[in-house]
Structures are given as structure tokens and as C-alpha cells.
Design an enzyme around this catalytic site. Structure first.
Site, PDB file in Angstrom:
ATOM      1  N   MET A   1      40.947  29.926  32.415  1.00  0.00           N
ATOM      2  CA  MET A   1      41.811  28.849  31.925  1.00  0.00           C
ATOM      3  C   MET A   1      42.546  29.239  30.643  1.00  0.00           C
ATOM      4  O   MET A   1      42.694  28.422  29.729  1.00  0.00           O
ATOM      5  CB  MET A   1      40.969  27.578  31.709  1.00  0.00           C
ATOM      6  CG  MET A   1      40.218  27.125  32.939  1.00  0.00           C
ATOM      7  SD  MET A   1      41.306  26.872  34.374  1.00  0.00           S
ATOM      8  CE  MET A   1      40.105  26.471  35.639  1.00  0.00           C
TER       9      MET A   1
ATOM     10  N   ASN B   1      45.554  36.048  40.516  1.00  0.00           N
ATOM     11  CA  ASN B   1      44.991  34.758  40.148  1.00  0.00           C
ATOM     12  C   ASN B   1      44.729  33.963  41.422  1.00  0.00           C
ATOM     13  O   ASN B   1      45.466  34.084  42.389  1.00  0.00           O
ATOM     14  CB  ASN B   1      45.999  34.003  39.267  1.00  0.00           C
ATOM     15  CG  ASN B   1      45.512  32.617  38.881  1.00  0.00           C
ATOM     16  OD1 ASN B   1      44.366  32.440  38.452  1.00  0.00           O
ATOM     17  ND2 ASN B   1      46.363  31.614  39.034  1.00  0.00           N
TER      18      ASN B   1
ATOM     19  N   HIS C   1      44.635  30.117  42.759  1.00  0.00           N
ATOM     20  CA  HIS C   1      45.043  28.765  42.378  1.00  0.00           C
ATOM     21  C   HIS C   1      44.627  27.801  43.500  1.00  0.00           C
ATOM     22  O   HIS C   1      44.883  28.085  44.673  1.00  0.00           O
ATOM     23  CB  HIS C   1      46.557  28.706  42.146  1.00  0.00           C
ATOM     24  CG  HIS C   1      46.995  27.374  41.641  1.00  0.00           C
ATOM     25  ND1 HIS C   1      46.758  26.953  40.345  1.00  0.00           N
ATOM     26  CD2 HIS C   1      47.601  26.336  42.268  1.00  0.00           C
ATOM     27  CE1 HIS C   1      47.221  25.722  40.199  1.00  0.00           C
ATOM     28  NE2 HIS C   1      47.737  25.325  41.350  1.00  0.00           N
TER      29      HIS C   1
ATOM     30  N   ASN D   1      33.910  31.593  42.280  1.00  0.00           N
ATOM     31  CA  ASN D   1      34.804  32.628  42.838  1.00  0.00           C
ATOM     32  C   ASN D   1      34.321  34.026  42.470  1.00  0.00           C
ATOM     33  O   ASN D   1      34.392  34.945  43.283  1.00  0.00           O
ATOM     34  CB  ASN D   1      36.245  32.404  42.378  1.00  0.00           C
ATOM     35  CG  ASN D   1      36.935  31.345  43.209  1.00  0.00           C
ATOM     36  OD1 ASN D   1      37.277  31.583  44.367  1.00  0.00           O
ATOM     37  ND2 ASN D   1      37.115  30.165  42.638  1.00  0.00           N
TER      38      ASN D   1
ATOM     39  N   ASP E   1      51.659  30.456  37.323  1.00  0.00           N
ATOM     40  CA  ASP E   1      51.499  30.283  38.784  1.00  0.00           C
ATOM     41  C   ASP E   1      52.769  30.651  39.559  1.00  0.00           C
ATOM     42  O   ASP E   1      53.021  30.094  40.636  1.00  0.00           O
ATOM     43  CB  ASP E   1      51.113  28.828  39.135  1.00  0.00           C
ATOM     44  CG  ASP E   1      49.790  28.413  38.507  1.00  0.00           C
ATOM     45  OD1 ASP E   1      48.940  29.282  38.280  1.00  0.00           O
ATOM     46  OD2 ASP E   1      49.633  27.212  38.243  1.00  0.00           O
TER      47      ASP E   1
ATOM     48  N   GLU F   1      39.219  29.266  48.975  1.00  0.00           N
ATOM     49  CA  GLU F   1      39.126  30.176  47.818  1.00  0.00           C
ATOM     50  C   GLU F   1      38.130  31.313  48.013  1.00  0.00           C
ATOM     51  O   GLU F   1      38.451  32.479  47.792  1.00  0.00           O
ATOM     52  CB  GLU F   1      38.752  29.386  46.556  1.00  0.00           C
ATOM     53  CG  GLU F   1      39.818  28.391  46.150  1.00  0.00           C
ATOM     54  CD  GLU F   1      39.507  27.752  44.808  1.00  0.00           C
ATOM     55  OE1 GLU F   1      39.142  28.455  43.868  1.00  0.00           O
ATOM     56  OE2 GLU F   1      39.631  26.515  44.708  1.00  0.00           O
TER      57      GLU F   1
ATOM     58  N   GLY G   1      32.105  29.920  37.883  1.00  0.00           N
ATOM     59  CA  GLY G   1      32.079  31.269  38.428  1.00  0.00           C
ATOM     60  C   GLY G   1      31.751  31.375  39.908  1.00  0.00           C
ATOM     61  O   GLY G   1      31.250  32.399  40.364  1.00  0.00           O
TER      62      GLY G   1
ATOM     63  N   ARG H   1      46.048  32.690  17.392  1.00  0.00           N
ATOM     64  CA  ARG H   1      46.224  33.036  18.809  1.00  0.00           C
ATOM     65  C   ARG H   1      46.509  34.524  18.997  1.00  0.00           C
ATOM     66  O   ARG H   1      46.007  35.151  19.925  1.00  0.00           O
ATOM     67  CB  ARG H   1      47.394  32.185  19.364  1.00  0.00           C
ATOM     68  CG  ARG H   1      47.513  32.171  20.857  1.00  0.00           C
ATOM     69  CD  ARG H   1      46.440  31.299  21.470  1.00  0.00           C
ATOM     70  NE  ARG H   1      46.380  31.467  22.907  1.00  0.00           N
ATOM     71  CZ  ARG H   1      45.425  30.960  23.673  1.00  0.00           C
ATOM     72  NH1 ARG H   1      44.450  30.259  23.136  1.00  0.00           N
ATOM     73  NH2 ARG H   1      45.426  31.132  24.966  1.00  0.00           N
TER      74      ARG H   1
HETATM   75  C1  GAR Z   1      38.714  27.248  41.029  1.00  0.00           C
HETATM   76  O1  GAR Z   1      38.933  26.156  41.870  1.00  0.00           O
HETATM   77  C2  GAR Z   1      40.016  27.978  40.740  1.00  0.00           C
HETATM   78  O2  GAR Z   1      40.883  27.999  41.842  1.00  0.00           O
HETATM   79  C3  GAR Z   1      40.574  27.124  39.641  1.00  0.00           C
HETATM   80  O3  GAR Z   1      39.467  26.832  38.827  1.00  0.00           O
HETATM   81  C4  GAR Z   1      38.290  26.799  39.637  1.00  0.00           C
HETATM   82  C5  GAR Z   1      37.253  27.711  39.030  1.00  0.00           C
HETATM   83  O4  GAR Z   1      36.020  27.596  39.685  1.00  0.00           O
HETATM   84  N1  GAR Z   1      41.634  27.797  38.932  1.00  0.00           N
HETATM   85  C6  GAR Z   1      42.697  27.181  38.433  1.00  0.00           C
HETATM   86  O5  GAR Z   1      42.852  25.987  38.490  1.00  0.00           O
HETATM   87  C7  GAR Z   1      43.722  28.110  37.787  1.00  0.00           C
HETATM   88  N2  GAR Z   1      44.962  27.420  37.581  1.00  0.00           N
HETATM   89  P1  GAR Z   1      34.907  28.701  39.576  1.00  0.00           P
HETATM   90  O6  GAR Z   1      34.673  28.975  38.094  1.00  0.00           O
HETATM   91  O7  GAR Z   1      33.705  28.091  40.230  1.00  0.00           O
HETATM   92  O8  GAR Z   1      35.392  29.928  40.309  1.00  0.00           O
END
Ligand code: GAR
Length: 208
Positions: free
Chosen positions: A91, A108, A110, A14, A151, A181, A12, A66
Site C-alpha cells: 500500500m 502489481n 489489483h 498473496n 494501476d 488473485e 500476505g 518521504r
Molecule cells: C489484495 O486483495 C490485493 O489485491 C490488494 O490488497 C490485498 C492484499 O491482501 N491490493 C490492492 O488493493 C493494491 N491496490 P494480502 O496481504 O492478503 O495479499
């Protein structure tokens, strides 16, 4: 006020960048109304609670199949009546019904410069492992709208980050987070809240 639901699965950081952006006034006119996690152990849930934000877990393990999980996820999001859904390290493939219902209202982040190292199987550390294996000299992060393909939706913003010879996937992941990010995601949300982001024919323009 832009009502935002943030979907998370892990640490978390981000989510934290958005919370901090709102608290510090870098993100205007925005409120996180709910954090939704598919993973009951996600530290992101603690971050939400610490910030006084409602955190709800919808785990696939609690549903027979699902379809039922996807229904519950959508219901949980809908209940919070968001204007924008932010996938911050979420995810889970977004259910088709949700993508249709919130067209151009799901973003999103990435951890690569899409279309590089993106699509099925590219998530988290795997993205950085692939970038290092390919020997790219520049990588970065992308914020994009979510469509039915992984994506592949309209790109809102990208930021490049240098790759160094002695990088490990972990070191590169940290640099991409810090330099790209955590800057891009709050910035894009602020622009969306200000009504400056437009999508036309699958391409994004940002009004001054
Ligand atoms: C981040 O690096 C995000 O960009 C990536 O997962 C991480 C989550 O970190 N997302 C993906 O790979 C989506 N395809 P966080 O939980 O610390 O924000």
C-alpha cells in the site's frame, strides 16, 4: 533462477500463494530472495519467516521525510538484487526512481478488472465496496506491470469473478482472492520466469 523481491503491507495471502506455488512446483525457476514491508505489524512478515525467507521492514515512521523513506526502500530492494519486484498488497506508491530503474520488472496485483475501480484511493476493501455500490455483476483481479501512474501499467492477465446480490465487501474480497488473485499472481510469475511475457508499445503479449 528468477530472483524475486515481494513487497507487502498486510496479511500476505498473496505472498503465501507465491510461496506455496514455488513449494508445489507450479512456479518454476523462481526464488523469493527477500520480503519487504512498510508495516512492522504485517502478518506477511511472519509468513515470510515461517517459509525461511528474509523479511525486512522499511517503515516511513523511521524516516524524517518521504524522500529519505523512498531512498531507504529502494536501497533495501536493490540490496537483494532482484530480477522482478512483486507488489502483493503493497500500500505504498512506488517511488518514481524505482519505477524507472525497474521498468517492466515490477508487477502489481489489483483486486478489480482494471480500469474499473482502480487508481488513487482504490485499494483493499475499498475496491470491493465501490464495486458493490456500483452494482457490477462481474468483478475480478488484474496483474499488471507498474508504471508512473497508479494501476495504469501494461496488463498481463485478468480473471473475472461473479458478484452475488447478497455479497458484503468482505465476502466479495474473499471470493476475488480465492478465485482470481491467488491463481493469477503465481501464474504470471511463472510465465515471467519462463521468459514468456513481452511488453511492446505498452501492451503485453504472452508467448506459447
Ligand atoms: C489484495 O486483495 C490485493 O489485491 C490488494 O490488497 C490485498 C492484499 O491482501 N491490493 C490492492 O488493493 C493494491 N491496490 P494480502 O496481504 O492478503 O495479499
Amino acid at each position: 533462477m528468477l530472483r524475486v523481491v515481494v513487497c507487502v503491507s498486510g496479511g500476505g495471502t498473496n505472498l503465501q500463494a507465491i510461496i506455496d506455488g514455488i513449494a508445489q512446483g507450479a512456479v518454476y525457476n523462481t526464488e523469493i530472495v527477500r520480503v519487504v514491508s512498510n508495516n512492522p505489524g504485517a502478518y506477511a512478515m511472519e509468513r515470510a519467516k515461517k517459509a525461511g525467507i528474509e523479511a525486512v521492514c522499511v517503515s516511513p515512521k523511521d524516516y524524517e521525510n518521504r524522500e529519505l523513506f523512498e531512498e531507504a526502500l529502494l536501497a533495501c530492494v536493490e540490496e537483494a538484487a532482484p530480477d522482478l519486484i512483486v507488489l502483493a498488497g503493497f500500500m505504498v506508491k512506488v517511488p518514481e526512481k524505482m519505477v524507472k530503474q525497474y521498468e517492466n520488472r515490477i508487477v502489481n496485483i489489483h483486486p478489480a478488472l482494471i480500469p474499473a475501480f482502480s487508481g488513487t484511493g482504490y485499494y483493499g476493501l475499498k475496491v470491493h465496496e465501490a464495486a458493490l455500490a456500483r452494482g457490477v455483476k462481474i468483478t475480478g483481479a488484474t496483474v499488471h506491470f507498474v508504471n508512473q501512474d497508479m494501476d495504469a501499467g501494461p496488463i498481463i492477465m485478468q480473471k473475472a469473478v461473479k458478484v452475488y446480490d447478497d455479497d458484503t465487501p468482505e465476502v466479495l474480497q474473499k471470493r476475488v482472492m480465492e478465485e482470481a488473485e491467488w491463481v493469477l499472481l503465481p501464474w504470471c510469475i511463472n510465465l515471467i520466469a519462463a521468459g514468456q511475457v513481452k511488453v511492446e508499445n505498452g501492451r503485453v503479449t504472452i508467448a506459447e
